[in-house]
Scaffold this motif. Sequence first.
Motif, PDB file in Angstrom:
ATOM      1  N   PHE A  11       8.429  -4.473  -5.094  1.00 19.73           N
ATOM      2  CA  PHE A  11       7.384  -3.697  -5.757  1.00 19.73           C
ATOM      3  C   PHE A  11       7.502  -2.222  -5.388  1.00 19.73           C
ATOM      4  O   PHE A  11       7.471  -1.343  -6.268  1.00 19.73           O
ATOM      5  N   ALA A  12       7.652  -1.924  -4.096  1.00 15.77           N
ATOM      6  CA  ALA A  12       7.715  -0.528  -3.658  1.00 15.77           C
ATOM      7  C   ALA A  12       8.929   0.178  -4.241  1.00 15.77           C
ATOM      8  O   ALA A  12       8.855   1.344  -4.652  1.00 15.77           O
ATOM      9  N   LEU A  13      10.069  -0.526  -4.315  1.00 15.27           N
ATOM     10  CA  LEU A  13      11.265   0.075  -4.900  1.00 15.27           C
ATOM     11  C   LEU A  13      11.102   0.303  -6.400  1.00 15.27           C
ATOM     12  O   LEU A  13      11.682   1.234  -6.963  1.00 15.27           O
ATOM     13  N   CYS A  14      10.317  -0.529  -7.049  1.00 18.01           N
ATOM     14  CA  CYS A  14      10.060  -0.357  -8.483  1.00 18.01           C
ATOM     15  C   CYS A  14       9.188   0.844  -8.769  1.00 18.01           C
ATOM     16  O   CYS A  14       9.436   1.604  -9.731  1.00 18.01           O
ATOM     17  N   VAL A  15       8.132   1.033  -7.970  1.00 17.52           N
ATOM     18  CA  VAL A  15       7.135   2.056  -8.311  1.00 17.52           C
ATOM     19  C   VAL A  15       7.364   3.382  -7.592  1.00 17.52           C
ATOM     20  O   VAL A  15       6.834   4.406  -8.017  1.00 17.52           O
ATOM     21  N   ALA A  16       8.155   3.383  -6.517  1.00 18.50           N
ATOM     22  CA  ALA A  16       8.390   4.623  -5.767  1.00 18.50           C
ATOM     23  C   ALA A  16       9.882   4.843  -5.526  1.00 18.50           C
ATOM     24  O   ALA A  16      10.319   5.028  -4.391  1.00 18.50           O
ATOM     25  N   PRO A  17      10.705   4.822  -6.573  1.00 11.71           N
ATOM     26  CA  PRO A  17      12.154   4.980  -6.372  1.00 11.71           C
ATOM     27  C   PRO A  17      12.548   6.352  -5.835  1.00 11.71           C
ATOM     28  O   PRO A  17      13.526   6.467  -5.099  1.00 11.71           O
ATOM     29  N   LYS A  18      11.785   7.378  -6.195  1.00  9.42           N
ATOM     30  CA  LYS A  18      12.143   8.724  -5.729  1.00  9.42           C
ATOM     31  C   LYS A  18      12.076   8.831  -4.217  1.00  9.42           C
ATOM     32  O   LYS A  18      12.872   9.555  -3.600  1.00  9.42           O
ATOM     33  N   GLN A  19      11.156   8.109  -3.609  1.00 11.19           N
ATOM     34  CA  GLN A  19      10.986   8.198  -2.161  1.00 11.19           C
ATOM     35  C   GLN A  19      11.768   7.132  -1.402  1.00 11.19           C
ATOM     36  O   GLN A  19      12.140   7.346  -0.242  1.00 11.19           O
ATOM     37  N   GLY A  66       0.805  -1.214   0.000  1.00 12.20           N
ATOM     38  CA  GLY A  66       0.000   0.000   0.000  1.00 12.20           C
ATOM     39  C   GLY A  66       0.835   1.260   0.000  1.00 12.20           C
ATOM     40  O   GLY A  66       0.545   2.217  -0.731  1.00 12.20           O
ATOM     41  N   LEU A  67       1.887   1.273   0.821  1.00 17.97           N
ATOM     42  CA  LEU A  67       2.743   2.450   0.890  1.00 17.97           C
ATOM     43  C   LEU A  67       3.375   2.747  -0.462  1.00 17.97           C
ATOM     44  O   LEU A  67       3.360   3.895  -0.928  1.00 17.97           O
ATOM     45  N   GLY A  68       3.931   1.726  -1.110  1.00 17.97           N
ATOM     46  CA  GLY A  68       4.553   1.947  -2.412  1.00 17.97           C
ATOM     47  C   GLY A  68       3.571   2.474  -3.438  1.00 17.97           C
ATOM     48  O   GLY A  68       3.902   3.371  -4.223  1.00 17.97           O
ATOM     49  N   ALA A  69       2.354   1.924  -3.422  1.00 21.26           N
ATOM     50  CA  ALA A  69       1.353   2.351  -4.404  1.00 21.26           C
ATOM     51  C   ALA A  69       0.970   3.811  -4.217  1.00 21.26           C
ATOM     52  O   ALA A  69       0.886   4.571  -5.185  1.00 21.26           O
ATOM     53  N   LEU A  70       0.738   4.227  -2.979  1.00 19.92           N
ATOM     54  CA  LEU A  70       0.301   5.615  -2.781  1.00 19.92           C
ATOM     55  C   LEU A  70       1.443   6.595  -3.074  1.00 19.92           C
ATOM     56  O   LEU A  70       1.215   7.697  -3.583  1.00 19.92           O
ATOM     57  N   LEU A  71       2.676   6.193  -2.760  1.00 19.98           N
ATOM     58  CA  LEU A  71       3.808   7.060  -3.083  1.00 19.98           C
ATOM     59  C   LEU A  71       4.010   7.159  -4.589  1.00 19.98           C
ATOM     60  O   LEU A  71       4.396   8.218  -5.112  1.00 19.98           O
ATOM     61  N   ALA A  72       3.752   6.080  -5.309  1.00 21.68           N
ATOM     62  CA  ALA A  72       3.959   6.058  -6.756  1.00 21.68           C
ATOM     63  C   ALA A  72       3.120   7.102  -7.469  1.00 21.68           C
ATOM     64  O   ALA A  72       3.527   7.639  -8.514  1.00 21.68           O
TER      65      ALA A  72
END
Length: 644
Positions: free
Chosen positions: A122-130, A71-77
């Motif tokens: 997954f989170a590193l893939c979709v939210a690399p900036k954060q 969930g965290l990765g998705a919302l940051l993405a």
Amino acid sequence: MAESSRSPPYFTDLNSPLETRAQVLEACKSLLTPLIPFFSSGRTRLRLGATATRYDETGAQLEGFTRPMWGLGALLASGDTFSGTELWLDGLRNGTNPEHPEFWGYAKDLDQRMVEMCPMGFALCVAPKQLWDPLTEKEKSNVQKWLGWINNREMPNTNWLWFRVFANLALKTNGAEYSPERLEADLDHLDTFYRGDGWSNDGPSSHRQMDYYSGSFAIQLLQLLYVKINGHDDKERAEEYKTRAKLFAKDFVHYWDEEGRGITFGRSLTYRFATAGFWSAVAFAELDLDPPFTCGVVKGLLLRNLRHWSQQKDILTHSGLLTIGYNYPNQFLSENYNSPGSTYWFMLGFVALALPESHAFWQAKEEPFPTASVSKVVALKHPLHIMVNKGGHTFLLSSGQACHYPVRASESKYGKFAYSSAFGYSVPTGGYFVEAIGGDSMIAFSDDEGESWKVRKQPLDARLETVDGSPILVSSWKPWKDVSVETYLIPPTDNSPNWHLRAHHLITKRALKSSEGAFALHGVSAKDERELQALDAQESEGRLETHDSSLAVSRGGVVGIVELHQSKLRAGKALDEDANSNLTESRSVLPSLRADFAAESDSWLVTAVYALPASAEADQTGWQSGWKTRPEIPSWLAEKVKAK
């Protein structure tokens, strides 16, 4: 006020219609926020409870850290923010640092750490900036080594191979060293699990296992995430995965009802909202499905399930943490790999949040369940299920499946004759009395006067047949070497929409007791909150037991079971199941039939099961005529019985 300091808006107290992206985002945050006080000092672990698992405590607390990252990765993405993000960033730094006291340790063969690389990847893939860019070069090197360690370790021959895929994808996406050879080899091997029509088996062909892991928990979902994340570099495979998803959707829709509930089938159901993850992944991958699956239909399938879970008041602790259980906390249904943090696989249902508010998915008008386009009875040849949506009830008839490795209560999770979205299945709480065996939707036998019981755990063979234009399921099984059972499962007809039939040909060399259960349902009286008594004069609630049938009426609906062939052999009994054996009702009643068989018996039993969920008729009136109008034994079956 910052999310970490205010009283968290607990998931079930949102009082939100959960119709818009903003409302779904708030639901996601409301599950993330209560986790904040449970971070370890180094931010690498979350100890969310005291129960243990088959793997080490560090791995268990790592689950609490990684799984919310779906969930965290998705919302940051999508550009949203969450005030606790820095905690996960610090944990990523420290947990992968071998010099830090809270270092997670490198993965060993068959290690739980491998699983947790998937939501992290997954989170590193979709939210690399954060989650990647803020790391120093040394910290990036530590993350690369920790994730890359998986490439030289032994993996189970199951959906786990996808977790190594996502470890490598995270490194590739962020320009770090990864193994393209291992990535390709794993994808090639995972493709050997494919069986056709969108379905993949979860593991080798020696066992049929096609459950939520084939769809939402792992294989289909991760294929669609792969399409979005790496499809530009692997166009041919991405197109294949899209084709599979389009086919799978046409079958998977049958596992859902109009209210948004999924059929309770298989293991790991403590993941709850994750069962709908496939629909979220369809949105994430921006996949256009074939009719009738418009954006609005897919959106409805996802959001109705989220609404359903938002109304289950007992799935959270008072601290706002998800519990091990289904509709309420329950260790009996858990697996030996379920830590208190395991439940946060729930969060993969939120991957569609990676799409911004402006996306067509979130702008689409939600549409109802596509009832008119969904067949009322359909046979699915790969999972060997007959799917039914008749008489206000959505359920399946099952051939019997099994994992190729031990699973707690496998006979209940895969071996029952029927599974329902309205009536959750039951699991054993013990083995020394029939009320404790989780005996719904199965026939159980005892050769020691009822002290222990055996049921269908895995069929010797199973097949779909078509008779008089209707699908039937046939399976044979042997509870003991000198006892054989052949079971026929027959879906409802238009004339008897609330009834399904089961026929059993039993040949036994030993004396046996038997108990066959219908669906279990809510077992508490609305009048005084005690156990159900005899059916009242208004027939509004209670239980009824006769020489050949058993019936229960409660707030959960109406369920009954009757013997159609040997009425003098079997007697009705409404069992009060052992407390907490049922997934959805902590106190459940089970209409059943009991019978004794002498040694050297050769018998046919023909069972009819009646089911009408409370959701089908608000006041539960009108069920009497349906219950009293018993279905007929089909002529082809009557001939088999007569030929004995």
